[in-house]
Enzyme design. Structure first.
Site, PDB file in Angstrom:
ATOM      1  N   ASP A  64       0.838  -1.208   0.000  1.00  0.00           N
ATOM      2  CA  ASP A  64       0.000   0.000   0.000  1.00  0.00           C
ATOM      3  C   ASP A  64       0.872   1.257   0.000  1.00  0.00           C
ATOM      4  O   ASP A  64       1.669   1.466   0.921  1.00  0.00           O
ATOM      5  CB  ASP A  64      -0.890  -0.077   1.253  1.00  0.00           C
ATOM      6  CG  ASP A  64      -2.027   0.910   1.235  1.00  0.00           C
ATOM      7  OD1 ASP A  64      -2.024   1.817   0.384  1.00  0.00           O
ATOM      8  OD2 ASP A  64      -2.927   0.775   2.085  1.00  0.00           O
ATOM      9  N   ASP A 106     -10.637   4.071  -1.472  1.00  0.00           N
ATOM     10  CA  ASP A 106     -11.185   3.048  -0.574  1.00  0.00           C
ATOM     11  C   ASP A 106     -12.703   2.937  -0.676  1.00  0.00           C
ATOM     12  O   ASP A 106     -13.408   3.951  -0.663  1.00  0.00           O
ATOM     13  CB  ASP A 106     -10.843   3.376   0.879  1.00  0.00           C
ATOM     14  CG  ASP A 106      -9.372   3.148   1.171  1.00  0.00           C
ATOM     15  OD1 ASP A 106      -8.602   2.895   0.223  1.00  0.00           O
ATOM     16  OD2 ASP A 106      -8.996   3.222   2.353  1.00  0.00           O
TER      17      ASP A 106
END
Ligand code: GLA
Length: 507
Positions: free
Chosen positions: A269, A329
């Site tokens: 990430d 997200d």
């Protein structure tokens, strides 16, 4: 003068002074493991004009623009370069008592968050700190394919439900549940630990888990003993999104550590990597871990998480990625899921195929923010999109309705079709959309979606999916054959719902 009014005068003066915007305002968030995240505002008030700058985790200092003061209220914007695109964020705030409450966009795009700032100095701001110097990596050579993920990965990931509360116990209980509730047999194999497992490095720089994970190797053995696989999470930057230890300058060492623990999957990430790398270096930074994983001595699925910036679909596979995020997200709401699923995926089909997949983010099915109808749409759309099916709910406490959605084998078979062709949107009429993907053996999976607020009839025309003549239609939610249709198939679809069918041309 008697003493009382004088005391009042001082008190109210103190209140006025403490509410004066000029100065350094600090918001400190303490994480469960004692780490702190700090966001600072350095403000200067001049009449009703507000200037200054903000510093926040993973970001260079950024100047306020259009800052205004109106009584106790303030507002300002910050314009940042977001991976080559200008992105403007609007903030509003209120001074109350001796603090400042700032309404700011939530972490990872999750709604609006109220953050409390305290004034730690009344000095006017000095010059804004210059951006930290960034590393520019030369373009990397293509990383050879690891041969994994011939179909989209299936399993579970801890973040959507457990976030920082993930622990050895949660992971074991999830694995137990996946065996018991039939998920393992249905193909959900990966049990993936997201952020917040990391501790500190030892004297040799080896990454260690935090106290919530007493023994990663033993945990991996437990998961493997159940016939499942285990995933983990790190970052190309020095810190992860939740501010835990990242793999920056420890890529090979971490890949070897993960392999030695028995890890089968890594989500990598970006987050704080933007502090250390110039963002054009993103593909090369991902290639570094791609190479490191290939030399780790263990087959490890490689999942890129960088929110779909810089057109990751065009280079994700070249840096060794098996999947790459295509959006920010997901949240557990119809707005978030439908926007990601319908509006942000329709031109990505050419990039998906066996071994390399677009990733519209993990499932929210069962987390409570959507209706059963909406969760069916989520499952249908993700399967049409050949998306990874990573459940994101509490599997130890999932209701039968939710399990029925996750365990629909006919729909899982669409997601896992060996041809690996992602669906495209073949027609759109306002809120009514038809998506279709070709399957191995000549059939098509066709989703008739109704994004609108009232029930509607949706029609899939065979000509839109290059079919001619008659075809057998099977409803994959009702598990029912609907006979033959010529030229088209229509269905009454509830608001936010779907009719998902398999269409087999008659011979
Ligand atoms: C980012 C990712 C999420 C999750 C969190 C963890 O926001 O996009 O999927 O991994 O970080 O901190």
């Amino acid at each position: 003068m008697n003493k009382l009014p004088i005391a009042f005068l001082f008190l109210s003066l103190a209140q006025v002074l403490s509410a004066a915007p000029t100065g350094h305002w600090l918001a400190k968030q303490t994480l469960p493991d004692g780490q702190t995240r700090e966001t600072s505002l350095w403000l200067k008030a001049d009449g009703d004009t507000l200037t200054g700058y903000m510093t926040a985790p993973n970001q260079d200092a950024a100047a306020l623009s259009n800052g205004k003061i109106n009584g106790n209220d303030i507002s300002f914007s910050i314009v940042r370069d977001y991976y080559g695109e200008e992105r403007k964020t609007d903030y509003t705030g209120t001074f109350e008592n001796d603090g400042l409450t700032l309404h700011m966009p939530g972490f990872g795009g999750r709604g609006v968050r109220n953050t409390s700032f305290k004034q730690v100095s009344t000095d006017p701001p000095g010059p804004m700190p210059a951006p930290e110097p960034k590393i520019s990596l030369p373009p990397a050579a293509d990383v050879p394919s690891n041969g994994l993920a011939k179909t989209p990965p299936m399993g579970w990931n801890s973040w959507n439900k457990f976030a920082r509360r993930v622990s050895d116990k949660v992971v074991r209980e999830t694995a137990d549940a996946m065996v018991k509730n039939g998920m393992k047999d249905a193909g959900y194999i990966y049990v993936n630990i997201d952020d917040a497992w990391q501790g500190t490095r030892d004297a040799q720089g080896n990454i260690r888990a935090n106290e919530k994970f007493p023994d990663m190797k033993a945990l991996a053995q437990y998961i493997h003993g159940k016939g499942l696989k285990i995933g983990i999470y790190s970052s190309p930057g020095p810190k992860t999104c939740a501010n835990y230890e990242g793999s920056f300058q420890h890529e090979e060492q971490d890949a070897k550590t993960f392999a030695s623990w028995g890890i089968d999957y890594i989500k990598y990430d970006w987050c704080s990597a933007s502090r250390v790398y110039d963002y054009h270096s993103m593909p090369a930074a991902y290639a570094k871990m791609g190479e490191a994983l290939l030399h780790s001595g263990r087959p490890i699925v490689y999942s890129l998480c960088q929110y779909g910036v810089l057109k990751s679909e065009q280079w994700g596979a070249k840096v060794g990625g098996n999947l790459w995020r295509t959006t920010g997200d997901i949240r557990d709401s119809w707005e978030s899921m439908s926007h990601i699923g319908f509006d942000q995926q329709f031109d990505l089909a050419p990039y998906a195929g066996p071994g390399h997949w677009n990733d519209p983010d993990m499932l929210e099915i069962g987390n409570g923010g959507m209706t059963t109808t909406e969760y069916r749409t989520h499952m249908s759309l993700w399967s049409l999109l050949a998306a990874p099916l990573l459940a994101g709910n509490d599997l130890s406490n999932a209701s039968p309705d939710i399990m029925e959605i996750l365990l629909n084998k006919e729909i899982i078979a669409i997601d896992q079709d060996p041809l690996g062709k992602q669906a495209t949107r073949v027609s759109k009429d306002g809120d009514l959309e038809v998506w279709a993907r070709p399957l191995k053996g000549g059939a098509y999976a066709v989703g008739l979606f109704n994004r609108g607020a009232s029930p509607a009839k949706v029609t899939a025309r065979w000509s839109d999916i290059s079919l001619h003549g008659s075809a057998r239609v099977r409803d994959l939610w009702k598990h029912e054959s609907l006979g033959e249709s010529t030229e088209a198939f229509s269905s009454d679809v509830p608001s936010h719902g779907v009719t998902l069918v398999k269409v087999q041309p008659s011979r």
